[in-house]
Design a protein around this motif. Structure first.
Motif, short mmCIF file in Angstrom:
data_model
loop_
_atom_site.label_atom_id
_atom_site.label_comp_id
_atom_site.label_asym_id
_atom_site.label_seq_id
_atom_site.Cartn_x
_atom_site.Cartn_y
_atom_site.Cartn_z
N VAL A 63 -0.50 20.67 -16.95
CA VAL A 63 -0.06 21.34 -18.27
C VAL A 63 -0.84 22.45 -18.37
O VAL A 63 -2.02 22.59 -18.39
CB VAL A 63 -0.32 20.27 -19.54
CG1 VAL A 63 -1.86 19.67 -19.58
CG2 VAL A 63 0.17 20.70 -20.91
N GLU A 64 -0.09 23.56 -19.04
CA GLU A 64 -0.59 24.64 -19.10
C GLU A 64 -0.79 25.37 -20.65
O GLU A 64 0.09 24.82 -21.50
CB GLU A 64 0.23 25.71 -18.54
CG GLU A 64 -0.15 27.14 -18.30
CD GLU A 64 0.71 28.04 -17.72
OE1 GLU A 64 0.33 29.17 -17.09
OE2 GLU A 64 2.00 28.02 -17.40
N GLY A 65 -1.63 25.94 -21.01
CA GLY A 65 -1.84 26.60 -22.42
C GLY A 65 -2.50 25.78 -23.24
O GLY A 65 -2.68 26.33 -24.67
N LEU A 66 -2.97 24.43 -23.06
CA LEU A 66 -3.56 23.52 -23.82
C LEU A 66 -5.08 23.66 -23.72
O LEU A 66 -5.67 23.73 -22.50
CB LEU A 66 -3.27 22.38 -23.99
CG LEU A 66 -1.57 22.26 -24.38
CD1 LEU A 66 -1.08 20.71 -24.44
CD2 LEU A 66 -1.23 22.83 -25.92
N PRO A 67 -5.94 23.64 -24.77
CA PRO A 67 -7.30 23.79 -24.47
C PRO A 67 -7.66 22.17 -23.88
O PRO A 67 -7.26 21.23 -24.33
CB PRO A 67 -7.98 23.80 -25.89
CG PRO A 67 -7.09 23.53 -26.84
CD PRO A 67 -5.66 23.71 -26.05
N GLY A 68 -8.97 22.08 -23.33
CA GLY A 68 -9.63 20.93 -22.89
C GLY A 68 -8.99 20.09 -21.98
O GLY A 68 -8.07 20.44 -20.97
N THR A 69 -8.92 18.99 -21.94
CA THR A 69 -8.25 17.86 -21.18
C THR A 69 -7.11 17.08 -21.91
O THR A 69 -7.23 16.76 -23.15
CB THR A 69 -9.13 16.93 -20.45
OG1 THR A 69 -9.97 16.54 -21.54
CG2 THR A 69 -10.13 17.59 -19.61
N ILE A 70 -6.13 16.71 -21.49
CA ILE A 70 -4.92 16.28 -22.18
C ILE A 70 -4.59 14.79 -21.46
O ILE A 70 -4.52 14.57 -20.32
CB ILE A 70 -3.60 16.97 -22.09
CG1 ILE A 70 -3.97 18.52 -22.33
CG2 ILE A 70 -2.43 16.22 -22.72
CD1 ILE A 70 -4.45 18.80 -23.82
#
Length: 125
Positions: free
Chosen positions: A99-106
């Motif tokens: 996943v791109e463009g989101l901070p941290g870990t998802i």
């Protein structure tokens, strides 16, 4: 576009270890979170572990912490999942996601943009 390809699955016995790899190709210079998920027959896809591609911070599903380890090799563009002391309930198809463009870990699989085809891990008792 990002292409992901998992490898390393197979049949093992309870108590064994197994290393899964996820080869990343394409636009690898982005800001990604890489995650491992798994899906057993008749069950929802569930979070296993995630790692931030640039920062290296990691996150684990609570019940797997201590047995599973996620890591990355930026030079080789590979993400690994080391699985120790495997149990029959770990049997599932394991997927690598990005996943791109989101901070941290998802942890939420529906937020992931890219997926590999998965690799089957079967743990016999």
């Amino acid at each position: 576009q990002v292409h992901l390809e998992e490898s390393g699955g197979g049949l093992v016995q309870a108590g064994d270890s197994q290393l899964l790899s996820c080869a990343v190709s394409g636009r690898t210079w982005g800001s990604f979170c890489m995650g491992w998920f798994r899906q057993a027959p008749g069950k929802e896809r569930e979070f296993v572990a995630a790692i931030n591609w640039r920062g290296g911070n990691t996150d684990y599903e609570d019940t797997l912490k201590g047995r599973f380890t996620i890591s990355k090799d930026n030079a080789k563009n590979v993400v690994y999942l080391q699985m120790n002391n495997l149990k029959p309930e770990d049997t599932a198809v394991y997927y690598c996601g990005a996943v791109e463009g989101l901070p941290g870990t998802i942890r939420t699989w529906t937020l992931y943009d890219y997926w590999g085809r998965g690799t089957q891990v079967t743990v016999s008792s």
